[in-house]
Design a protein around this motif. Structure first.
Motif, mmCIF file in Angstrom:
data_model
loop_
_atom_site.group_PDB
_atom_site.id
_atom_site.type_symbol
_atom_site.label_atom_id
_atom_site.label_comp_id
_atom_site.label_asym_id
_atom_site.label_seq_id
_atom_site.Cartn_x
_atom_site.Cartn_y
_atom_site.Cartn_z
ATOM 1 N N ALA A 686 0.804 -1.005 -0.097
ATOM 2 C CA ALA A 686 -0.012 0.320 -0.215
ATOM 3 C C ALA A 686 0.535 1.668 0.032
ATOM 4 N N CYS A 687 2.378 1.471 0.792
ATOM 5 C CA CYS A 687 3.303 2.321 1.161
ATOM 6 C C CYS A 687 3.851 2.616 -0.801
ATOM 7 N N PHE A 688 3.578 1.546 -1.166
ATOM 8 C CA PHE A 688 4.901 1.721 -2.419
ATOM 9 C C PHE A 688 4.492 2.264 -3.003
ATOM 10 N N GLU A 689 3.001 2.348 -4.100
ATOM 11 C CA GLU A 689 2.314 2.713 -4.684
ATOM 12 C C GLU A 689 0.664 2.190 -4.790
ATOM 13 N N PRO A 690 -0.107 3.232 -4.789
ATOM 14 C CA PRO A 690 -1.809 3.148 -4.979
ATOM 15 C C PRO A 690 -2.350 2.026 -5.509
ATOM 16 N N PHE A 691 -1.855 1.949 -6.993
ATOM 17 C CA PHE A 691 -2.232 1.173 -7.597
ATOM 18 C C PHE A 691 -1.313 0.397 -7.627
ATOM 19 N N PHE A 692 -0.377 0.034 -7.867
ATOM 20 C CA PHE A 692 0.521 -1.145 -7.619
ATOM 21 C C PHE A 692 -0.326 -2.221 -6.155
ATOM 22 N N PHE A 693 -0.957 -1.339 -5.610
ATOM 23 C CA PHE A 693 -1.438 -2.180 -4.660
ATOM 24 C C PHE A 693 -2.914 -2.673 -4.973
ATOM 25 N N ILE A 694 -3.536 -1.942 -6.301
ATOM 26 C CA ILE A 694 -4.688 -2.396 -6.540
ATOM 27 C C ILE A 694 -4.889 -3.374 -7.638
ATOM 28 N N GLY A 695 -3.443 -3.551 -8.301
ATOM 29 C CA GLY A 695 -3.661 -4.937 -8.924
ATOM 30 C C GLY A 695 -3.247 -5.836 -7.949
ATOM 31 N N TYR A 696 -2.334 -6.005 -6.996
ATOM 32 C CA TYR A 696 -2.137 -7.042 -5.692
ATOM 33 C C TYR A 696 -3.574 -7.780 -5.290
ATOM 34 N N LEU A 697 -4.351 -6.524 -5.088
ATOM 35 C CA LEU A 697 -5.918 -7.216 -4.234
ATOM 36 C C LEU A 697 -6.263 -7.652 -5.477
ATOM 37 N N ILE A 698 -6.550 -7.414 -6.822
ATOM 38 C CA ILE A 698 -7.316 -7.706 -7.856
ATOM 39 C C ILE A 698 -6.387 -9.472 -8.292
ATOM 40 N N SER A 699 -5.251 -8.980 -7.374
ATOM 41 C CA SER A 699 -4.473 -10.442 -8.123
ATOM 42 C C SER A 699 -4.297 -11.184 -6.685
ATOM 43 N N ILE A 700 -4.386 -11.091 -5.707
ATOM 44 C CA ILE A 700 -5.114 -12.171 -4.815
ATOM 45 C C ILE A 700 -6.689 -12.693 -4.982
ATOM 46 N N ALA A 701 -7.008 -11.694 -5.583
ATOM 47 C CA ALA A 701 -8.348 -12.186 -5.128
ATOM 48 C C ALA A 701 -8.854 -13.125 -6.565
ATOM 49 N N LEU A 702 -8.409 -13.268 -7.131
ATOM 50 C CA LEU A 702 -7.992 -14.660 -8.653
ATOM 51 C C LEU A 702 -7.448 -15.185 -8.013
ATOM 52 N N PHE A 703 -6.007 -15.582 -7.869
ATOM 53 C CA PHE A 703 -5.169 -16.335 -7.674
ATOM 54 C C PHE A 703 -6.159 -17.841 -6.905
ATOM 55 N N GLY A 704 -6.185 -16.867 -5.568
ATOM 56 C CA GLY A 704 -6.925 -17.416 -4.508
ATOM 57 C C GLY A 704 -8.104 -17.668 -5.051
ATOM 58 N N LEU A 705 -8.999 -17.573 -5.506
ATOM 59 C CA LEU A 705 -10.228 -18.712 -6.169
ATOM 60 C C LEU A 705 -9.980 -19.733 -7.291
ATOM 61 N N TYR A 706 -8.956 -19.881 -7.572
ATOM 62 C CA TYR A 706 -8.340 -20.844 -8.101
ATOM 63 C C TYR A 706 -7.871 -21.929 -7.430
#
Length: 818
Positions: A686-706
């Motif tokens: 979250a501190c690194f870069e806000p839109f990096f963090f958005i990508g991170y949240l989307i990714s853990i949701a999709l990778f985590g689902l499968y």
């Protein structure tokens, strides 16, 4: 981790964040008027709109009454189960299991409060230093987070108490020689938990909505959701590690010493029974409580951020909560109807398919819920925002989720039921190729299941998105990004029959424990037991029939435990979409700036997508590592202390408690490493870069689902393949049995540790990330962008230290693991 190290880490975190917050507080610039976040969300006046001739707040007051009836439903079931007849030999075992569970829960409660310190520090710094909330408001938000933890903890405790009533009663009822009580008692326990859980959650949320001042409610909801997410994550992850250490340690003894299932001489069996509750009751119950609440908070946040008209805001809020209240009613009605039909069909039957009435309950609840959705929507919001078609559009979107709650269990059964071709393929492969082909066949089932369930979820979400495209646009737009709201409603629909979803999930630990209680009680060996039971309870015990019913019913329990997991996982992913949108709205000032950064053309966003997948795979390994090392220690202890000599009938209570202590030790070690990695990774990214963090949240949701669906269903296939060999083929003690037991021990951490824990991890990361990213944004706005990058590096270094510890500090050969 040693307590001294933890204190040092805590002090370092306070100092680091306090320095940044103090510097920022001194230089903070006024927040832009258009900046909107959860910290300054204000609830509209719910009494300003009329529904069915009464104000919105008065209508929701009626919801509180329904919640009280839901609580009474749960408590009446509790008292009825407690009064059911049970032999003292079985009662002693179930009470020993409960007392051990109670010790475990007390230990976990202290542990969760320790973890709350980390979250509390962030909330105090963010709301107190950066947002300049007064001390009372900050205290209320912290209190709300404690209420969230307390709610998760309370329903978890209730779950183990009623399940340990039900397990011995189920075991004893099986001796009457009829299968129906063996089905009915676990389901009554499950409905008791489901009704009490949903009613408690809804009661708290309605209380916040109705009695907390509007300008406090937004932050209070977020604090409450973070608290329940923390409680659920800790109980789910630690419980999953605990139960699989015990299960593997107990199961492997069947191969090593060629002893029967749940042999009373095996000191690992009591730990296994405790684990059935810690992992399959405590974890899912807390998880269900949190899932229901977080989905509601996500929708509330969306409505307040994306809908501009206060009137429409009130209409949507009241509509959503009235629908939630009515789902308690539909679940209760469906249960009573289904139970009456099941009793008429199977009450006096000598054989029954235990899965059949559970399946009909799920479908009946789904169909009834759909009908109520359309009828009540028509009555409450016939002209939402002046549009006379919105009632059926919103109802259809919710229906996509409600149907998913019935369709997904059917898909899960295709890959995990004892009647499944995939599960029978696992048995056939094991017969020819031993454990090797058993494991490969389970992998196939898990991978295929992820494909079909992914398509099913995508299809239902696609229908919802298509309907949202019919919402009013341009000058008459009701909201921004209607597709995101549609996805949130799909998640809402998933949980529309929440009490029943929880009930069929809770069915499993009772059936599993009932079989163990039967064996551990050694009731058959008691002198004069036949005459005693006939004299005191009025029937002659049918020993062989009872054992067969318990084993068959355990297979049904395994199947329906498996069906609930993808529903909760799917809800986490779909619901996280709505919460992520709240962060995007904040970062883009209402979708007016920086939209181009939500693209793979923005390098940081793409990198965030990549890193999210890496974290999911680390988490899978870390959770399994904790199980592997703990199981190694448990097996080591059991081998050294099991007594199989002539005359030995039961393991000593002391040895059983020692195995429980080993399980608890490694559950907490594993949980601490996992939690602190997730916590500091969230802060770092979250501190690194806000839109990096958005990508991170989307990714853990999709990778985590499968990853979660694959692991859960592969584990379910291995589990029920073993059940077919034991119950249907009656080949215990053979090489085939050894092969399927090995497969089941691989599936144990798949289905009950790594996969299921992704649900609360995804939601906790998203909710906590909401605070973390705003903390970073506020610091950057205050000219402290350089400091946020330094903090990012510090937090990442701390996170990677715990990543290192999650393997090298937990591996089987490490000194630290002893």
């Amino acid at each position: 981790m040693k307590s001294r190290q933890l204190r040092v880490l805590l002090v370092a975190l306070i100092c680091t964040l306090a320095f940044g917050a103090t510097t920022t507080a001194q230089e903070t610039q006024p927040v832009a008027a258009e900046h909107r976040s959860e910290a300054n969300l204000v609830l509209p006046d719910l009494g300003s709109v009329q529904f069915l001739g009464m104000s919105g707040d008065r209508l929701l007051m009626g919801g509180l009454v329904v919640c009280v009836f839901g609580l009474l439903f749960g408590l009446v079931m509790y008292m009825q189960l407690k009064k059911l007849p049970v032999h003292r030999a079985m009662l002693e075992i179930s009470e020993l299991i409960y007392e051990t569970c109670k010790t475990y829960l007390v230990t976990q409660g202290k542990f969760i409060l320790l973890l709350e310190l980390f979250i509390g520090i962030i909330m105090v710094i963010y709301f107190g230093f950066l947002r300049h909330f007064d001390a009372l408001r900050v205290a209320i938000i912290l209190g709300a987070s404690l209420v969230g933890i307390g709610g998760s903890y309370f329903v978890a405790w209730f779950g183990i108490r009623i399940n340990t009533f039900a397990n011995s009663r189920t075991a004893f009822a099986s001796l009457k020689g009829k299968p129906f009580p063996t089905y009915s008692i676990p389901l009554r326990a499950g409905m008791s938990i489901g009704m009490l859980l949903i009613s408690t959650e809804l009661l708290i949320m309605l209380a916040i909505l109705l009695f907390v001042p509007g300008d406090y409610a937004g932050p209070v909801f977020i604090g409450f959701a973070i608290g329940e997410s923390l409680g659920a994550a800790a109980l789910r992850i630690a419980g999953g590690i605990f139960t699989k250490i015990a299960d593997i340690g107990s199961d492997l003894m069947k191969i090593v010493f060629n002893i029967k299932e749940d042999d009373a001489r095996n000191p690992g069996v009591i730990a296994d029974c405790v684990g059935d509750n810690a992992g399959d009751s405590v974890g899912p119950t807390a998880d269900g409580f949190e899932t229901y609440g977080v989905t509601g908070v996500a929708l509330i946040t969306f409505i307040l951020l994306a809908v501009t008209s206060p009137t429409v805001q009130v209409q949507l809020l009241v509509w959503i909560f009235v629908m939630r209240v009515l789902m308690i009613v539909t679940s209760a009605v469906s249960y009573f109807i289904n139970e009456a039909v099941a009793k008429a069909r199977f009450g006096n039957a000598d054989k029954m398919n235990f899965e059949a009435p559970l399946t009909s309950l799920v479908w009946l609840t789904s169909i009834l819920s759909v009908g109520v959705t359309y009828a009540v929507s028509y009555l409450l919001i016939p002209t939402l925002g002046g549009d006379t078609s919105m009632w059926w559009k919103l109802s259809t979107i919710i229906t996509c989720g409600t149907l998913a709650g019935a369709i997904i269990p059917e898909l899960v059964k295709v890959f995990t039921s004892t009647e499944s071709r995939h599960v029978r393929e696992v048995v056939t492969a094991s017969d020819a190729g031993g454990a090797s082909l058993n494991i490969l066949s389970g992998f196939v089932a898990g991978n295929f299941s992820a494909y079909w369930m992914g398509l099913a979820i995508a299809g239902l979400m696609g229908i919802a998105a298509w309907i949202s495209g019919m919402f009013p646009i341009d000058a008459g737009a009701l909201m921004i990004a209607p597709a995101i709201f549609a996805f949130g409603l799909v998640a809402f629909g998933f949980l529309g029959m929440g009490p029943v979803t929880i009930a069929v999930d809770s069915y499993g630990p009772v059936t599993d424990n009932a079989q163990s209680v039967y064996e551990l009680s050694t009731i058959e060996t008691l002198p004069g037991i036949d005459a005693e039971v006939e004299r005191d309870f009025g029937f002659k015990p049918a020993w062989e029939k009872g054992k067969d019913f318990l084993e068959e019913n355990d297979g049904a329990g395994n199947t329906f435990k498996a069906t609930a997991k993808p529903v909760l996982i799917g809800t986490a992913v779909v619901g996280a979409t709505t919460m992520i949108f709240a962060i995007i709205v904040m970062l883009t000032n209402g979708l007016t700036t920086d939209i181009n950064k939500l693209s793979i053309l923005h390098p940081q966003f793409l990198l965030g997508l990549v890193v999210g997948g890496a974290v999911i795979y680390w988490f899978t390994g870390a959770a399994t590592q904790a199980v592997s090392t703990g199981a190694y220690r448990a097996v080591e202890f059991i081998k050294a202390n099991i007594r199989l000599d002539a005359g030995a009938t039961k393991a000593s209570v002391e040895d059983s408690k020692k195995v429980v202590a080993i399980c608890t030790q490694y559950a907490q070690k594993g949980m601490l490493n996992i939690f602190l990695t997730v916590f500091f990774s969230t802060l770092a990214f979250a501190c690194f870069e806000p839109f990096f963090f958005i990508g991170y949240l989307i990714s853990i949701a999709l990778f985590g689902l499968y990853q979660a669906i694959f692991m859960a269903n592969a584990g379910g296939a291995w589990d029920n393949a073993k059940k077919i060999v034991e119950v249907e083929m009656k080949m215990k003690g053979t090489p085939l049995h050894a092969a399927v037991v090995v497969g089941d021990t691989v599936g144990d951490p798949f289905k009950d540790t790594s996969s299921v824990a992704m649900n609360p991890v995804i939601k906790f990361t998203t909710l906590f990330g909401l605070l973390a990213v705003e903390l970073a944004v506020e610091m950057t706005r205050a000219g402290q962008g350089g400091l946020t990058r330094i903090l990012s590096a510090v937090f990442l270094a701390i996170a990677m230290f715990f990543v290192y510890r999650s393997f090298y500090g937990m591996r089987i050969g490490s000194v630290d693991a002893h």
